[in-house]
Design a protein around this motif. Structure first.
Motif, PDB file in Angstrom:
ATOM      1  N   ASN A 131      51.366  45.102 -62.476  1.00  0.00           N
ATOM      2  CA  ASN A 131      52.394  46.106 -62.719  1.00  0.00           C
ATOM      3  C   ASN A 131      51.765  47.388 -63.260  1.00  0.00           C
ATOM      4  O   ASN A 131      52.131  48.496 -62.858  1.00  0.00           O
ATOM      5  CB  ASN A 131      53.424  45.576 -63.716  1.00  0.00           C
ATOM      6  N   LEU A 132      50.794  47.231 -64.155  1.00  0.00           N
ATOM      7  CA  LEU A 132      50.088  48.384 -64.691  1.00  0.00           C
ATOM      8  C   LEU A 132      49.412  49.157 -63.571  1.00  0.00           C
ATOM      9  O   LEU A 132      49.483  50.395 -63.515  1.00  0.00           O
ATOM     10  CB  LEU A 132      49.043  47.911 -65.712  1.00  0.00           C
ATOM     11  N   HIS A 135      51.278  51.790 -61.200  1.00  0.00           N
ATOM     12  CA  HIS A 135      51.641  53.122 -61.672  1.00  0.00           C
ATOM     13  C   HIS A 135      50.414  54.021 -61.670  1.00  0.00           C
ATOM     14  O   HIS A 135      49.439  53.746 -62.372  1.00  0.00           O
ATOM     15  CB  HIS A 135      52.242  53.042 -63.081  1.00  0.00           C
ATOM     16  N   ARG A 184      49.229  57.586 -67.609  1.00  0.00           N
ATOM     17  CA  ARG A 184      49.896  56.608 -66.761  1.00  0.00           C
ATOM     18  C   ARG A 184      51.130  56.143 -67.528  1.00  0.00           C
ATOM     19  O   ARG A 184      51.019  55.657 -68.661  1.00  0.00           O
ATOM     20  CB  ARG A 184      48.963  55.426 -66.483  1.00  0.00           C
ATOM     21  N   VAL A 186      54.434  53.656 -67.687  1.00  0.00           N
ATOM     22  CA  VAL A 186      54.951  52.401 -67.136  1.00  0.00           C
ATOM     23  C   VAL A 186      56.309  52.086 -67.756  1.00  0.00           C
ATOM     24  O   VAL A 186      56.597  52.488 -68.890  1.00  0.00           O
ATOM     25  CB  VAL A 186      53.978  51.235 -67.379  1.00  0.00           C
ATOM     26  N   SER A 188      58.682  49.427 -69.318  1.00  0.00           N
ATOM     27  CA  SER A 188      58.540  48.137 -69.980  1.00  0.00           C
ATOM     28  C   SER A 188      59.691  47.912 -70.951  1.00  0.00           C
ATOM     29  O   SER A 188      59.941  48.750 -71.819  1.00  0.00           O
ATOM     30  CB  SER A 188      57.199  48.077 -70.731  1.00  0.00           C
ATOM     31  N   SER A 195      50.689  53.857 -70.930  1.00  0.00           N
ATOM     32  CA  SER A 195      49.969  52.611 -70.665  1.00  0.00           C
ATOM     33  C   SER A 195      48.876  52.340 -71.683  1.00  0.00           C
ATOM     34  O   SER A 195      48.535  51.191 -71.941  1.00  0.00           O
ATOM     35  CB  SER A 195      49.346  52.666 -69.267  1.00  0.00           C
TER      36      SER A 195
END
Length: 336
Positions: A131-132, A135, A184, A186, A188, A195
């Motif tokens: 998932n990281l 992005h 970056r 993300v 969550s 990130s």
């Protein structure tokens, strides 16, 4: 990190006590970050154990490949803060954008992560890392800061996209309006967060980076791997050049922030009619009559405000509100 008391005012600015506002969410966020850091650390350790030569070569030729020999030799002389951020950025790059040689074949680390035989991580850990990696890095402009709570960011590569409110305690304490950075972002647990990697850029460097990406990405879609790789390499190279430039300035005793003077409200009308070299010897009032001139004046005001805010941060003063200049030039909508 500065400790916030349960009965202190919440740093988000709500006016409520911390225990009645963001305490529970901060606890959840801290727990999540610790888990994420543990997964990243485990993955990096496994990469180093399984593919030591591949990792070393990737860092040397990939992440640090744009540096000159003397700059590579000076890595160990950077400030502790710069070295710490460099290590964080290298680590995240290895897990998201790097390619290493495995059995004679160059493979993206993201593909290796999906192979449990290669790196025996938990499924949850693998899912988080993938998932990281989904992005990409981009260049962002800080529109608003809530110190200790978060910030509002504009994607400079996609200015037509809505601004993103990012929850971030530590980084937000050191930022001011109109700061620019590579990052970056993300999603969550129902919120946008950074990130971990961060590429602080001066406004000049950020604009140069954006122009370079726009020039080289013609015909590419934002979601294409080629565009993603172009963004990542451009941001990385611009940031690496900047940290060695700052390091050199510090060694030469040139590490300072210049104060920038903008007109007081009483002097605004006179200033607005005076030709400025930064605007091609046009006055601000005349320049805003064309789209290109309007963009130039907007960037000029952002640069002025940014340097002023940085100067005030250094001296401990309160930044002046220059809203009367934006409004007086008909640029108020650029602030919304």
């Amino acid at each position: 990190m500065e400790k916030i008391g349960r009965n202190d005012a919440c740093p988000c600015g709500s006016g409520k006590k911390y225990k009645k506002c963001c305490l529970d969410r901060d606890r959840s966020s801290t727990h999540r970050m610790r888990n994420d850091s543990a997964v990243a650390k485990q993955a990096l350790e496994l990469l180093g154990e399984r593919y030591p030569e591949g990792v070393r070569e990737a860092v040397a030729s990939g992440f640090l490949g744009c540096l000159k020999k003397r700059e590579r030799e000076a890595v160990d002389t950077l400030s502790p803060d710069a070295q710490e951020l460099l290590n964080v950025n290298i680590g995240e790059w290895l897990l998201t954008d790097a390619k290493i040689v495995v059995e004679g074949e160059l493979k993206p680390v993201r593909e290796i992560l999906q192979n449990n035989d290669a790196l025996p991580l938990t499924q949850e850990g693998i899912s988080w890392l993938l998932n990281l990696g989904e992005h990409p890095l981009s260049v962002y402009e800080v529109r608003h800061v809530e110190p200790g709570s978060g910030m509002l960011l504009t994607d400079m590569l996609r200015p037509d996209e809505p601004d993103i409110r990012v929850r971030e305690r530590k980084a937000s304490k050191g930022l001011v309006r109109w700061d620019t950075l590579g990052a970056r972002i993300v999603y969550s647990e129902n919120e946008w967060v950074l990130s971990g990697a961060l590429y602080p850029l001066s406004r000049e460097a950020a604009l140069s980076c954006r122009s370079r990406i726009q020039r080289k990405s013609k015909g590419l879609d934002y979601n294409q791997d080629a565009f993603r790789e172009l963004c990542a390499s451009s941001i990385r190279e611009e940031w690496l050049r900047s940290i060695f430039s700052v390091h050199q300035q510090a060694e030469n005793g040139q590490n300072h922030v210049d104060a920038i003077a903008l007109p007081a409200a009483a002097d605004f009308e006179k200033w607005a009619e005076e030709p400025l070299s930064a605007l091609g010897d046009r006055s601000p009032r005349k320049a805003v009559r064309t789209p290109a001139g309007r963009r130039a004046v907007t960037e000029l005001l952002k640069t002025f405000e940014h340097r002023h805010a940085r100067c005030m941060r250094k001296t401990g003063g309160n930044p002046t509100d220059f809203g009367y200049i934006w409004e007086g030039l008909g640029l108020k909508q650029e602030l919304s």
